[in-house]
Motif scaffolding. Structure first.
Motif, PDB file in Angstrom:
ATOM      1  N   ALA A 230      24.801  29.944  30.313  1.00 29.06           N
ATOM      2  CA  ALA A 230      24.245  31.188  29.759  1.00 29.06           C
ATOM      3  C   ALA A 230      25.279  31.899  28.893  1.00 29.06           C
ATOM      4  O   ALA A 230      24.950  32.424  27.827  1.00 29.06           O
ATOM      5  CB  ALA A 230      23.776  32.098  30.883  1.00 29.06           C
ATOM      6  N   GLU A 231      26.531  31.923  29.327  1.00 30.45           N
ATOM      7  CA  GLU A 231      27.588  32.536  28.515  1.00 30.45           C
ATOM      8  C   GLU A 231      27.806  31.743  27.237  1.00 30.45           C
ATOM      9  O   GLU A 231      28.024  32.318  26.174  1.00 30.45           O
ATOM     10  CB  GLU A 231      28.895  32.606  29.300  1.00 30.45           C
ATOM     11  CG  GLU A 231      28.953  33.738  30.278  1.00 30.45           C
ATOM     12  CD  GLU A 231      30.337  33.886  30.870  1.00 30.45           C
ATOM     13  OE1 GLU A 231      31.294  34.115  30.100  1.00 30.45           O
ATOM     14  OE2 GLU A 231      30.462  33.773  32.093  1.00 30.45           O
TER      15      GLU A 231
ATOM     16  N   ALA B 279      25.669  29.962  25.614  1.00 33.73           N
ATOM     17  CA  ALA B 279      24.554  30.206  24.699  1.00 33.73           C
ATOM     18  C   ALA B 279      24.712  31.525  23.954  1.00 33.73           C
ATOM     19  O   ALA B 279      24.200  31.682  22.851  1.00 33.73           O
ATOM     20  CB  ALA B 279      23.234  30.191  25.459  1.00 33.73           C
ATOM     21  N   GLY B 280      25.442  32.467  24.537  1.00 39.20           N
ATOM     22  CA  GLY B 280      25.668  33.756  23.893  1.00 39.20           C
ATOM     23  C   GLY B 280      26.774  33.739  22.862  1.00 39.20           C
ATOM     24  O   GLY B 280      26.929  34.687  22.085  1.00 39.20           O
ATOM     25  N   LYS B 281      27.584  32.696  22.829  1.00 41.21           N
ATOM     26  CA  LYS B 281      28.667  32.573  21.848  1.00 41.21           C
ATOM     27  C   LYS B 281      28.140  31.900  20.584  1.00 41.21           C
ATOM     28  O   LYS B 281      27.292  31.018  20.645  1.00 41.21           O
ATOM     29  CB  LYS B 281      29.823  31.737  22.413  1.00 41.21           C
ATOM     30  CG  LYS B 281      30.430  32.282  23.673  1.00 41.21           C
ATOM     31  CD  LYS B 281      31.184  33.560  23.417  1.00 41.21           C
ATOM     32  CE  LYS B 281      31.770  34.074  24.729  1.00 41.21           C
ATOM     33  NZ  LYS B 281      32.434  35.323  24.598  1.00 41.21           N
TER      34      LYS B 281
ATOM     35  N   ARG C  15      29.861  37.585  36.304  1.00 43.53           N
ATOM     36  CA  ARG C  15      29.570  36.892  35.068  1.00 43.53           C
ATOM     37  C   ARG C  15      28.346  36.020  35.214  1.00 43.53           C
ATOM     38  O   ARG C  15      27.934  35.685  36.310  1.00 43.53           O
ATOM     39  CB  ARG C  15      30.765  36.077  34.605  1.00 43.53           C
ATOM     40  CG  ARG C  15      31.278  35.062  35.590  1.00 43.53           C
ATOM     41  CD  ARG C  15      32.514  34.369  35.124  1.00 43.53           C
ATOM     42  NE  ARG C  15      32.226  33.430  34.084  1.00 43.53           N
ATOM     43  CZ  ARG C  15      33.077  32.507  33.668  1.00 43.53           C
ATOM     44  NH1 ARG C  15      34.257  32.409  34.202  1.00 43.53           N
ATOM     45  NH2 ARG C  15      32.749  31.687  32.702  1.00 43.53           N
TER      46      ARG C  15
END
Length: 169
Positions: free
Chosen positions: A56-57, A59-61, A51
């Motif tokens: 970073a994750e 920001a993708g939501k 992951r």
């Protein structure tokens, strides 16, 4: 002379076992209990997470954007906690493995909050001291500075969610 001949002789005797240019080995097969294969199922002995970093994750939501009639920051934080994500589709899973929590971002009246909630199908309260730990880890988890105060939903003994205003300038 012995210093040069002995290592050269040892190298030549070892290389006589196989072709000098064709090397083939058994490869890495793991040391003791290390996994030799990988599984995508969490909780397996050979699970290896592939992951991105939490910021970073996150920001993708999608950021939920809400409007509220109430104007004080504590009321806005309560609205943000109620709307915070509780599933992998709407939030990022964070936690220690024994207790997984969900981190999401919610904007209420142009104030951005980091919201920490429990899973939908899991326990319905956060452990004691979660507010202090959350306040300290917000910069590492979000990449933004945390506000002065952490707001909570529920009672002090049965906290169901936490929110902190973010400064992402």
């Amino acid at each position: 002379m012995k210093k040069i001949l002995l290592p050269a002789l040892a190298l030549m005797s070892l290389s006589a076992c196989a072709s000098l240019w064709h090397r083939e080995g058994v490869g890495f097969t793991g040391i003791d209990g290390e996994p030799k294969t990988f599984t995508a199922e969490k909780g397996s002995a050979d699970y290896v997470a592939r992951r991105l970093s939490v910021p970073a994750e996150l920001a993708g939501k999608p950021v939920q954007r809400l409007r509220s009639e109430q104007g004080d920051i504590a009321s806005l934080a309560g609205v943000a906690i109620a709307a915070g994500g509780r599933s992998p589709q709407t939030a990022v899973e964070v936690g220690s493995g024994t207790l997984d929590l969900f981190l999401s971002t919610v904007e209420v009246n142009n104030v951005l909050f980091a919201v920490l909630r429990t899973p939908e199908d899991g326990i319905d309260r956060l452990p004691e001291g979660a507010d202090a730990a959350f306040a300290q880890s917000v910069p590492r988890l979000t990449g933004c500075l945390a506000g002065v105060q952490v707001y909570q939903a529920g009672s002090s003994r049965r906290t169901t969610g936490l929110a902190v205003p973010l400064d992402c300038r």
